[in-house]
Design a protein around this motif. Structure first.
Motif, short mmCIF file in Angstrom:
data_model
loop_
_atom_site.label_atom_id
_atom_site.label_comp_id
_atom_site.label_asym_id
_atom_site.label_seq_id
_atom_site.Cartn_x
_atom_site.Cartn_y
_atom_site.Cartn_z
N GLN A 161 0.83 -1.21 0.00
CA GLN A 161 0.00 0.00 0.00
C GLN A 161 0.86 1.26 0.00
N PHE A 162 1.92 1.20 0.75
CA PHE A 162 2.83 2.34 0.81
C PHE A 162 3.40 2.65 -0.58
N PHE A 163 3.88 1.63 -1.31
CA PHE A 163 4.46 1.85 -2.63
C PHE A 163 3.40 2.25 -3.67
N GLU A 164 2.17 1.74 -3.50
CA GLU A 164 1.09 2.15 -4.40
C GLU A 164 0.80 3.64 -4.25
N ARG A 165 0.76 4.10 -2.98
CA ARG A 165 0.53 5.52 -2.75
C ARG A 165 1.69 6.35 -3.29
N TRP A 166 2.87 5.84 -3.15
CA TRP A 166 4.05 6.55 -3.68
C TRP A 166 3.96 6.67 -5.19
#
Length: 217
Positions: A161-166
């Motif tokens: 989720q963190f990398f998707e938001r990034w």
């Protein structure tokens, strides 16, 4: 906020891992320290025994020389003064008794020295084994915990989720800066290019048809 929670989750996991390793290693270090102290005590005791052995050796050599000297005196006075010769023999016997006591003590201390040397060898061997085992187990524990940490489903979900938001933030920035062309405009250009190609093909077909009629005439 979610990225902060992710960082907190990772930090907490690592801290927990470190605490476990520190606890295990603290116990191992305590055991190793006890064994090392035992080795040190044996060495100190062995040093005392060998120091006393050296003193006994010196005394034994002295009494052996004294024994020989009183024997020679007894022989010297045997023909001249029997009373003196008897006194010399008496001194010789006293020295022999003392010499035997010293030899008995030296034998006992020598046995102690051999036993201490054997004990020291065993303890040092045990110490080497413990240190090697501690290193091996620390490495295995670190590897196992690291793998478990990486394969943690909750952590992987948070990470994804963190990398998707990034990636979303990066794409938004690219659109703002005009790096990426609007998808609708791209599609429209493709359709127009296809229609233009069809028109060119029709014009080519007409030209070929006209040329064919002229040849027939």
């Amino acid at each position: 906020m979610r990225s902060k929670r992710l960082f907190t989750s990772i930090t907490a996991t690592i801290d927990g891992f470190i605490n476990k390793v520190e606890n295990h290693e603290a116990i191992a270090d305590c055991v190793i320290s006890d064994v090392r102290s035992a080795a040190a005590r044996i060495k100190i005791q062995q040093g005392k025994v060998r120091s006393h052995l050296h003193k006994l050796d010196t005394e034994v050599m002295k009494y052996k020389k004294d024994k020989t000297a009183w024997e020679q005196r007894a022989l010297k006075y045997a023909q001249q003064d029997q009373q003196k010769a008897l006194e010399c023999i008496k001194h010789k016997h006293n020295i022999e008794n003392r010499l035997q006591q010293l030899l008995d003590q030296r034998g006992q201390y020598h046995s102690m020295d051999i036993q201490l040397e054997t004990n020291l060898t065993d303890v040092e061997h045990r110490l080497d084994q413990l240190q090697l085992k501690k290193t091996a187990l620390s490495s295995r524990s670190a590897r196992t915990t690291a793998i478990s940490h990486v394969n943690n489903p909750n952590l992987l979900h948070e990470t994804d989720q963190f990398f998707e938001r990034w990636e979303t933030n990066v794409l938004e920035g690219e659109y703002i800066e005009g790096v990426i062309t609007d998808s609708t405009s791209v599609f429209e250009q493709q359709i127009l290019q296809q229609e233009e190609t069809e028109k060119l093909k029709n014009a080519l077909d007409d030209l070929l048809s006209q040329n064919s009629h002229q040849d027939m005439e």
